[in-house]
Every structure is written in structure tokens, then in C-alpha cells.
Design a protein around this motif. Structure first.
Motif, short mmCIF file in Angstrom:
data_model
loop_
_atom_site.label_atom_id
_atom_site.label_comp_id
_atom_site.label_asym_id
_atom_site.label_seq_id
_atom_site.Cartn_x
_atom_site.Cartn_y
_atom_site.Cartn_z
N PRO A 1 -6.36 3.77 8.02
CA PRO A 1 -6.22 4.07 6.58
C PRO A 1 -7.22 4.52 5.81
O PRO A 1 -7.14 5.38 4.95
CB PRO A 1 -5.91 2.32 6.22
CG PRO A 1 -5.25 1.58 7.38
CD PRO A 1 -5.84 2.50 8.48
N GLN B 1 -8.04 7.76 2.37
CA GLN B 1 -8.45 7.29 1.02
C GLN B 1 -8.71 8.68 0.38
O GLN B 1 -9.71 9.49 0.74
CB GLN B 1 -9.59 6.54 1.08
CG GLN B 1 -8.92 4.86 1.35
CD GLN B 1 -10.29 3.83 1.56
OE1 GLN B 1 -11.44 3.90 2.01
NE2 GLN B 1 -9.98 2.72 0.74
N ASP C 1 0.74 -1.21 0.14
CA ASP C 1 0.00 0.07 0.01
C ASP C 1 0.73 1.17 0.10
O ASP C 1 1.88 1.31 0.81
CB ASP C 1 -0.91 0.09 1.19
CG ASP C 1 -2.18 -1.08 1.03
OD1 ASP C 1 -2.55 -1.08 -0.02
OD2 ASP C 1 -2.28 -1.75 1.99
N ARG D 1 -4.22 5.84 -4.20
CA ARG D 1 -5.44 5.20 -3.59
C ARG D 1 -5.47 6.05 -2.09
O ARG D 1 -6.67 6.27 -1.58
CB ARG D 1 -5.70 3.75 -3.06
CG ARG D 1 -6.73 3.23 -2.45
CD ARG D 1 -6.75 1.94 -2.33
NE ARG D 1 -8.16 1.25 -1.51
CZ ARG D 1 -7.91 0.17 -1.01
NH1 ARG D 1 -7.05 -0.65 -1.26
NH2 ARG D 1 -9.04 -0.15 -0.33
N TYR D 2 -4.14 6.17 -1.57
CA TYR D 2 -4.28 7.02 -0.25
C TYR D 2 -3.46 8.10 -0.40
O TYR D 2 -2.39 8.12 -1.03
CB TYR D 2 -3.71 6.02 0.77
CG TYR D 2 -4.37 4.65 1.08
CD1 TYR D 2 -5.35 4.86 2.00
CD2 TYR D 2 -3.91 3.52 0.28
CE1 TYR D 2 -6.07 3.38 2.26
CE2 TYR D 2 -4.84 2.43 0.51
CZ TYR D 2 -5.87 2.43 1.43
OH TYR D 2 -6.62 1.10 1.89
N PHE E 1 2.26 0.50 5.06
CA PHE E 1 2.16 1.44 4.15
C PHE E 1 3.66 1.65 3.74
O PHE E 1 4.45 2.00 4.78
CB PHE E 1 1.37 2.56 4.42
CG PHE E 1 -0.04 2.26 4.19
CD1 PHE E 1 -0.79 2.89 3.19
CD2 PHE E 1 -0.81 1.51 5.05
CE1 PHE E 1 -2.26 2.72 3.02
CE2 PHE E 1 -2.09 1.36 5.00
CZ PHE E 1 -2.84 1.68 3.80
#
Length: 299
Positions: A260, A264, A3, A53-54, A128
Motif C-alpha cells: 500500500p 500513496q 481504503d 490517498r492512494y 482496498f
């Protein structure tokens, strides 16, 4: 570690836009929008390019109210306050992030660096890897083995193993390095007479400021001109070095509850972003970027 989290140092990009975009850019009410437009364009470009995505955007709320100002009142006192027309645009940049769908953070107690540092640290524990998007050398201290320092404006991406060649020391020693040399940009004093080359040699030999001061008797054996004088300076200004490190070390444990899903990146709110662009006087180019981003979010 699969991630990826993108962490954006907003102040750099807002200031950069303010000084690089035409000063006469204004909204329908005549208010300047050059910094706002440049920042919004950067955000659209990054999201289109990377498709994260993050993501999180960290803003500085004040140049004079952080805990560092209590430790050292002269911290950043050499900086001129942002002009009113730029200060207003900072607030509007946060509003843009809101309707754009980008999580954003600011604090009167902590700086953007500390917000980014805490997010890197907390999210690393959750598996991450982080890409820190900035040009600020201070933030290189956050880079771990799986992270990346991205100087977006220069098109330069640095892995952990490349930080030393760019900034003089490994990431975990950057705060100590700046404590020895000082940092004129932030008005941080260092040890007088200790420049970048000398600091790099010292920290190439010793693991930390504490390790250096515990082994001053070994400095004389290093390939340094005037080693005895360097030792004297280090002894005389020990208090400055350790005080400076309190300023140069990024706080990675600020009180913030984060998971998390809080980070996002959401799809831009169609009605909200349209109204924001209308109010700001932004044209077709940015609107097309937003439409592409929205279309990808639907796919």
C-alpha cells in the motif's frame, strides 16, 4: 473496505488530450505539449476533486511487445504508431507524474490493463476498493462488488451492478463476451456471425466460455434466431474463441511487488514541479491547482 485506490488508464487521457487540445501548443523550445498539458490538467482536476490517498497511473510502453503479440502477432496491428511528437509527450507525462507525486507504472511485457488488473487484485486482498478511471470497456472485467468503473470524460460512474446494463454482461464475463464477438479496436477475431446480442444471450445462460462449450446441445433451446447455425459456428471456430480469450482476459498476476505505501499519492515536489512547468511553458492556471494541492497536503 474503507481504503480507496484510484487507478488511471493513462493512454486514454493522453490520446484524448492530444486530439482535443490545440496542436500548436508548444514549450519554450518549440516542442509540442498539447497532450502533456491536457494530461497534467486532468490529473490536477482529479486530485482536487477526489483528494485520493492512494493512486496509481498505468502507462502502455509499447503496442507491439506484450505477451499478447506473441500469442497473436496481428494483435493491435491495425493501429498506426503514435506520431513522434506524441510519443515524446508520453515520456514527459511520466516525468510529470514523478514530480507531481503520483506512483506510475509501465512494462514492455504487459499492458497498462494488466498493471491495473494486478493492482486491483492484489490490493483487494489487502482490503482496498478500486476506482478504475478509464473509458476502455475491457477494464470493466476488473470491477468487483466494492469497485467502480469511472468514465471520467462522460461523467459516468458505474458500480458492479451497473456494468451489465452498460456493456451487455456482468464484469466476470466481459473477457468471454469479447472473445465471442471479437474486438475490432484491438484487432481481435471473434466467432464469425456472433454479435453482441447473441453473445449476451449465450453468456446470460452460461457462466463462462467453458460452460457454453460443455453445453452446446442446450443452445437450441435459447431464444435465438438460427440457433442451429450458431451452434455450427461455435463448433467450427472453437479454437478462435479460446485463443481470443487469451487476448481479451486481463492478466491480474503480473510479477510486481507492491505494498500500500508504494501507492500513496505524495504532495507535489515544489521545486521539481516548478522547474517542470517552467520547462514546459505552463502558465498560472495549473500552477494555482498545484498550490492548492500542496496546501491541502500540508493541512
Amino acid at each position: 473496505m474503507s481504503d480507496a485506490l484510484y487507478l488511471i488508464d493513462a493512454s486514454y487521457f493522453v490520446f484524448r488530450a492530444y486530439y482535443s487540445m490545440p496542436a500548436d501548443m508548444a514549450d519554450p523550445n518549440g516542442r509540442p505539449v498539447n497532450a502533456l498539458y491536457g494530461f497534467a490538467r486532468f490529473m490536477c482536476e482529479l486530485v482536487e476533486l477526489e483528494r485520493p490517498r492512494y493512486l496509481a497511473v498505468a502507462f502502455d510502453e509499447s503496442l507491439s511487445s506484450s505477451f499478447r503479440n506473441r500469442l497473436y502477432p496481428a494483435y493491435k496491428a491495425n493501429r498506426e504508431p503514435a506520431p513522434p511528437e506524441l510519443k515524446e509527450q508520453f515520456a514527459r507525462c511520466r516525468s510529470f507524474c514523478e514530480c507531481f507525486g503520483a506512483p506510475h507504472f509501465a512494462s514492455a511485457e504487459y499492458e497498462a490493463d494488466d498493471i491495473i488488473g494486478t493492482l486491483v487484485s492484489r490490493m483487494r486482498l489487502k482490503g482496498f476498493r478500486s476506482t478504475v478511471v478509464t473509458r476502455d470497456k475491457d477494464l470493466s472485467q476488473l470491477i468487483g462488488q466494492n469497485d467502480e468503473f469511472w468514465d471520467y470524460a462522460a461523467g459516468e460512474r458505474l458500480a458492479y451492478s451497473q456494468i451489465e446494463s452498460r456493456f451487455g454482461v456482468k464484469p466476470e464475463k466481459v473477457a468471454d463476451f469479447l472473445a465471442l464477438t471479437g474486438d475490432a479496436v484491438d484487432n481481435i477475431p471473434g466467432v464469425p456471425g456472433i454479435g453482441k446480442k447473441t453473445a449476451a444471450v449465450l453468456l446470460g445462460e452460461f457462466d463462462s466460455l467453458e460452460h457454453l462449450y460443455d453445453n452446446l446441445d442446450k443452445v437450441g433451446a435459447l431464444p435465438l434466431r438460427g440457433a442451429e447455425g450458431i451452434i455450427r459456428k461455435l463448433v467450427e471456430h472453437r479454437h478462435i474463441a479460446f485463443m481470443a480469450r487469451e487476448l481479451t482476459r486481463i492478466a491480474c498476476d503480473i510479477p510486481i511487488e507492491i505494498q500500500p505505501h508504494h501507492l500513496q499519492l505524495r504532495a507535489p515536489d515544489a521545486s521539481g514541479i516548478s522547474a517542470f512547468f517552467e520547462k514546459s511553458g505552463f502558465g498560472a492556471g495549473l500552477r494555482r491547482s498545484i498550490e492548492r494541492i500542496q496546501a491541502r497536503a500540508r493541512d
